[in-house]
Design an enzyme around this catalytic site. Structure first.
Site, PDB file in Angstrom:
ATOM      1  N   ARG A 214     -16.628   8.124  -0.948  1.00 59.58           N
ATOM      2  CA  ARG A 214     -15.890   6.874  -0.699  1.00 59.58           C
ATOM      3  C   ARG A 214     -16.481   6.114   0.482  1.00 59.58           C
ATOM      4  NH1 ARG A 214      -9.404   5.723  -0.315  1.00 59.58           N
ATOM      5  NH2 ARG A 214      -9.517   4.320   1.476  1.00 59.58           N
TER       6      ARG A 214
ATOM      7  N   ASP B  72       0.836  -1.192   0.000  1.00 54.02           N
ATOM      8  CA  ASP B  72       0.000   0.000   0.000  1.00 54.02           C
ATOM      9  C   ASP B  72       0.874   1.246   0.000  1.00 54.02           C
ATOM     10  OD1 ASP B  72      -2.263   1.868   0.664  1.00 54.02           O
ATOM     11  OD2 ASP B  72      -3.287  -0.062   0.896  1.00 54.02           O
TER      12      ASP B  72
ATOM     13  N   ASP C 196      -5.108  13.906   2.914  1.00 49.28           N
ATOM     14  CA  ASP C 196      -5.105  13.936   1.452  1.00 49.28           C
ATOM     15  C   ASP C 196      -4.695  15.308   0.943  1.00 49.28           C
ATOM     16  OD1 ASP C 196      -6.125  11.371   1.594  1.00 49.28           O
ATOM     17  OD2 ASP C 196      -8.179  12.087   1.642  1.00 49.28           O
TER      18      ASP C 196
ATOM     19  N   ARG D 284     -12.298   3.011  10.047  1.00 51.07           N
ATOM     20  CA  ARG D 284     -12.801   2.054   9.057  1.00 51.07           C
ATOM     21  C   ARG D 284     -12.584   0.624   9.526  1.00 51.07           C
ATOM     22  NH1 ARG D 284      -8.654   3.613   4.365  1.00 51.07           N
ATOM     23  NH2 ARG D 284      -6.717   3.064   5.377  1.00 51.07           N
TER      24      ARG D 284
ATOM     25  N   ASP E  49       2.056   3.202   3.250  1.00 54.00           N
ATOM     26  CA  ASP E  49       0.934   4.132   3.190  1.00 54.00           C
ATOM     27  C   ASP E  49       0.560   4.688   4.562  1.00 54.00           C
ATOM     28  OD1 ASP E  49      -1.319   5.335   1.638  1.00 54.00           O
ATOM     29  OD2 ASP E  49      -2.422   4.258   3.187  1.00 54.00           O
TER      30      ASP E  49
ATOM     31  N   SER F 161      -6.720   3.937  -2.245  1.00 56.29           N
ATOM     32  CA  SER F 161      -6.910   2.499  -2.035  1.00 56.29           C
ATOM     33  C   SER F 161      -8.208   1.990  -2.621  1.00 56.29           C
ATOM     34  CB  SER F 161      -6.931   2.181  -0.541  1.00 56.29           C
ATOM     35  OG  SER F 161      -5.680   2.365   0.030  1.00 56.29           O
TER      36      SER F 161
ATOM     37  N   LYS G 247      -6.412  -2.220   6.711  1.00 59.66           N
ATOM     38  CA  LYS G 247      -6.403  -2.462   5.260  1.00 59.66           C
ATOM     39  C   LYS G 247      -7.129  -3.759   4.892  1.00 59.66           C
ATOM     40  CE  LYS G 247      -3.716   1.075   4.086  1.00 59.66           C
ATOM     41  NZ  LYS G 247      -4.168   2.177   3.213  1.00 59.66           N
TER      42      LYS G 247
ATOM     43  N   HIS H  94       1.297   8.527   5.681  1.00 60.95           N
ATOM     44  CA  HIS H  94       0.257   9.524   5.975  1.00 60.95           C
ATOM     45  C   HIS H  94       0.555  10.327   7.243  1.00 60.95           C
ATOM     46  CE1 HIS H  94      -2.722   8.833   2.914  1.00 60.95           C
ATOM     47  NE2 HIS H  94      -2.889   7.569   3.216  1.00 60.95           N
TER      48      HIS H  94
ATOM     49  N   HIS I 252      -1.272  10.747  -0.777  1.00 62.10           N
ATOM     50  CA  HIS I 252      -0.859   9.884  -1.880  1.00 62.10           C
ATOM     51  C   HIS I 252      -0.253  10.751  -2.983  1.00 62.10           C
ATOM     52  CE1 HIS I 252      -4.381   7.089  -0.589  1.00 62.10           C
ATOM     53  NE2 HIS I 252      -3.415   7.111   0.294  1.00 62.10           N
TER      54      HIS I 252
ATOM     55  N   ASP J 160     -15.259   3.267   2.605  1.00 55.04           N
ATOM     56  CA  ASP J 160     -14.744   2.571   3.797  1.00 55.04           C
ATOM     57  C   ASP J 160     -14.894   3.344   5.092  1.00 55.04           C
ATOM     58  OD1 ASP J 160     -12.788   4.332   2.879  1.00 55.04           O
ATOM     59  OD2 ASP J 160     -11.093   2.989   3.255  1.00 55.04           O
ATOM     60  N   ARG J 161     -14.649   4.641   5.048  1.00 54.92           N
ATOM     61  CA  ARG J 161     -14.663   5.408   6.299  1.00 54.92           C
ATOM     62  C   ARG J 161     -16.037   6.016   6.603  1.00 54.92           C
ATOM     63  NH1 ARG J 161      -9.578   5.793   8.495  1.00 54.92           N
ATOM     64  NH2 ARG J 161      -7.794   5.600   7.094  1.00 54.92           N
TER      65      ARG J 161
ATOM     66  N   HIS K 110     -11.996  10.986  -0.561  1.00 53.05           N
ATOM     67  CA  HIS K 110     -13.242  10.608   0.113  1.00 53.05           C
ATOM     68  C   HIS K 110     -14.400  11.544  -0.234  1.00 53.05           C
ATOM     69  CE1 HIS K 110     -11.490   7.611   2.898  1.00 53.05           C
ATOM     70  NE2 HIS K 110     -10.412   8.354   2.761  1.00 53.05           N
TER      71      HIS K 110
ATOM     72  N   ASP L 123      -0.897  -0.163  -4.795  1.00 52.41           N
ATOM     73  CA  ASP L 123      -2.189   0.407  -5.194  1.00 52.41           C
ATOM     74  C   ASP L 123      -2.098   1.874  -5.602  1.00 52.41           C
ATOM     75  OD1 ASP L 123      -1.687   1.188  -2.555  1.00 52.41           O
ATOM     76  OD2 ASP L 123      -3.800   1.085  -1.965  1.00 52.41           O
ATOM     77  N   HIS L 124      -1.067   2.575  -5.170  1.00 56.79           N
ATOM     78  CA  HIS L 124      -0.860   3.998  -5.497  1.00 56.79           C
ATOM     79  C   HIS L 124       0.406   4.434  -4.781  1.00 56.79           C
ATOM     80  CE1 HIS L 124      -2.136   4.801  -1.416  1.00 56.79           C
ATOM     81  NE2 HIS L 124      -3.178   4.019  -1.644  1.00 56.79           N
TER      82      HIS L 124
HETATM   83  O1  2PG Z   1      -6.553   6.598   4.801  1.00 57.88           O
HETATM   84  C1  2PG Z   1      -7.357   6.802   3.874  1.00 57.88           C
HETATM   85  O2  2PG Z   1      -8.585   6.805   4.017  1.00 57.88           O
HETATM   86  C2  2PG Z   1      -6.823   7.076   2.480  1.00 57.88           C
HETATM   87  C3  2PG Z   1      -6.399   8.511   2.413  1.00 57.88           C
HETATM   88  O3  2PG Z   1      -7.475   9.363   2.620  1.00 57.88           O
HETATM   89  O4  2PG Z   1      -5.747   6.214   2.207  1.00 57.88           O
HETATM   90  P1  2PG Z   1      -5.983   4.843   1.402  1.00 57.88           P
HETATM   91  O5  2PG Z   1      -6.667   5.224   0.127  1.00 57.88           O
HETATM   92  O6  2PG Z   1      -4.591   4.316   1.156  1.00 57.88           O
HETATM   93  O7  2PG Z   1      -6.784   3.958   2.239  1.00 57.88           O
HETATM   94 MN    MN Z   2      -3.809   2.489  -0.379  1.00 60.48          MN
HETATM   95 MN    MN Z   3      -3.471   5.929   2.045  1.00 58.21          MN
END
Ligand code: 2PG
Ligand code: MN
Ligand code: MN
Length: 559
Positions: free
Chosen positions: A286, A28, A171, A213, A430, A81, A361, A434, A501, A288-289, A140, A471-472
């Protein structure tokens, strides 16, 4: 695609054999950039990744991981991600949330759908609450979309609006939250001039308030709930810009971890708790969060923390965040429909699959990989292992994270011979990247490299094949740069740390004793990206990819 089994049957690859264990390793936040002191990957000791690079061009190359290659609106959009793992798992490029929301706002369709109609039912008597990330990072959410939504909601009858803003600094540059809040305040002021009672009601840093998340730390969501729903927070301010400025002066404060606050009126009463009859929109696109908050807002039998008061609201997400859970049930914009993912194809063709990462992750190699879908395709053929992440610390404190444990579990899965594919995400570059802590990120990259070594060793033992990619970008550039690529300094002469990123390409390497001679990267796909990876590993399993997948990166030449 019909439900008949035949539709899922993959053709045999004309040259590549079946039955090899294939390890798909995703690092990551591991991009490729020129070596320099702010490139934590180049500074770190990473002998394994370095040695893979020597396999170029036949067994190592770069692929695109940002912008259009992963379905983002523009080539200036860095990868992330969600879109990265979606592309890796799905083998095709889908217009992603950011783009779909742009289109829905531009056409006005966002106001015509079921979701908005449901929200609108509260406009006469209730307040519209907008909760989400205040940022122009585009990972996000996006501030310009929030501003358009505010105006549009007012035009469509919202009379009382409250914004619950989460500050970013992950970000985007740390400290940028002040400017974003000022911009938001200007728009709200204009709405007030037009007779709409529009204000900021609460706030807090994304990593400390709301945006946890994969259920790593419910306290994060609870802190947000208390501020947003109950109007309770340790800090109270009358003005949101002042709130951010003041709270940033607390020891160790930054945008990501800003303490929760509520905005109060002259009588010290919170201006915007969420009450019965109100509407709530989470404006992040987005998933996940936002899933955890969506559960707290939507689920009747919710027991992850004491919500104290559960308002009767009309709730909609900007998108539906989880296609399998159908969560939330109402949403303003339909999410990309990412079906027929490589994971599902391979399982339906008998490939026994193991997926592993640590909590922060875990959903990347399961949920995102499978097209934003929770759960197994076939419990008998799949095993997903989640290693608990540390919670309550920033990851620069423990840059090794659980890399070793992830690698050990994956190694054991390989050596057990119970799986045909093992895939994993190693988060260190990653997650530590951050934090903006360069020294810790260097350690993190070494830990990731150690993890790769352990898996490659296991693949060696079983005669398997590895595919290592990312992934990036993130850890390969830790400084904000000007257009010429020179590091930027702040007013005190310190470098401006880049926590986000990047738009850099990522490496992909293949190898292992199971890779038959003659397999090499094609040279006719110079702009190949993450979406080309799925067809590639399907080939390594001995299958042709479905015809609508992005083409494979490899070819087999007769020696
Ligand atoms: O932490 C996250 O939510 C993002 C950055 O906003 O990172 P990643 O896309 O690698 O999960
Ligand atoms: Mn990622
Ligand atoms: Mn990230």
């Amino acid at each position: 695609m019909g439900s008949s089994g035949d539709a899922w049957k993959l053709k045999d690859h004309p040259k590549l054999p079946k039955g090899k264990t294939v390890a798909v390793i995703v690092l990551d936040g591991w991009g490729e950039a020129k070596p320099n002191e702010y490139n934590a990957i180049s500074v770190a000791e990473t002998p394994v990744m370095d040695s893979l690079k020597k396999g170029a061009p036949e067994h190592w190359r770069l692929i695109k991981a940002h912008g259009n290659a992963v379905g983002l609106p523009t080539e200036d959009d860095m990868g992330n991600s969600e879109v990265g793992h979606n592309a890796l798992g799905a083998g095709r490029i889908f217009a992603q949330g950011a783009k779909l929301v742009d289109q829905a706002l531009a056409s006005g369709k966002i106001y015509e759908g079921e979701g908005f109609k449901y929200i609108k039912e509260c406009f006469d008597k209730g307040t519209l609450h907008l909760i989400g990330l205040l940022s122009d990072g585009g990972v996000h959410s996006r501030l310009d979309q929030l501003l358009l939504l505010l105006k549009g909601a007012a035009e469509h009858g919202a009379k009382r609006i409250r914004v619950h803003a989460l500050t970013d600094g992950r970000d985007v540059l740390d400290g940028s939250s002040v400017g974003f809040m000022e911009t938001l305040e200007n728009t709200l002021a204009k709405l007030r001039e037009q007779g709409v009672d529009a204000r900021v009601a609460s706030g807090g840093g994304r990593m400390y308030v709301t945006m946890d998340r994969y259920e790593n730390d419910w306290d994060v969501v609870k802190r947000g709930w208390d501020a947003q729903v109950r109007g309770e927070a340790p800090f109270k301010f009358k003005d949101p810009v002042e709130a951010i400025k003041k709270l940033r002066q607390e020891p160790n404060a930054n945008d990501q971890y800003l303490a929760p606050f509520v905005i109060v009126d002259d009588k010290a009463k919170p201006v915007g708790p969420i009450l019965d009859g109100d509407a709530v929109v989470t404006f992040n696109f987005r998933a996940d969060r936002m899933v955890m908050l969506a559960k707290a807002l939507e689920y009747e039998n919710f027991d992850k923390f004491d919500r104290v008061r559960v308002p009767k609201i009309h709730f909609a997400g900007m998108l539906q965040y989880d296609g399998e859970l159908k969560l939330p049930s109402k949403y303003l914009v339909s999410p990309p429909e990412i079906g027929r993912t490589s994971g599902e194809y391979l399982v339906r063709n008998g490939i026994r699959t193991f997926a592993c990462s640590e909590t922060v992750k875990f959903g990347h190699v399961t949920f995102f990989w499978n097209g934003n879908r929770s759960g197994y395709f076939d419990e008998k053929l799949e095993e997903y292992v989640e290693i608990p992440s540390d919670s309550g610390i920033t990851f620069n404190v423990k840059p090794k994270m659980q890399a070793l444990e992830i690698a050990e579990r994956t190694r054991d899965a390989i050596l057990s011979h119970k799986f045909d594919q093992v895939r994993l995400n190693i988060p260190n570059g990653d997650m530590v990247g951050h934090t903006g802590d360069i020294k810790a990120t260097i350690e993190a990259c070494k830990a990731a490299d150690d993890g790769v070594k352990m898996i490659l060793d296991a693949i060696e033992q079983v005669g398997g094949i590895y595919l290592v990619t990312a992934d990036h970008g993130n850890a390969e550039d830790m400084v904000k740069r000007n257009k010429k690529g020179e590091p930027l300094l702040d007013k005190n002469g310190n470098i401006q740390i880049l926590t986000s990123h990047t738009c850099e390409p990522v490496p992909i390497a293949i190898g292992g004793p199971g890779l038959i001679p003659g397999v090499r990267f094609r040279t006719d796909l110079p702009t190949g990206g993450l979406a080309n990876v799925a067809a590639t590993f399907m080939n390594l399993h001995g299958f042709e990819a479905p015809s609508d997948y992005e083409p494979t990166l490899i070819e087999v030449v007769d020696n």
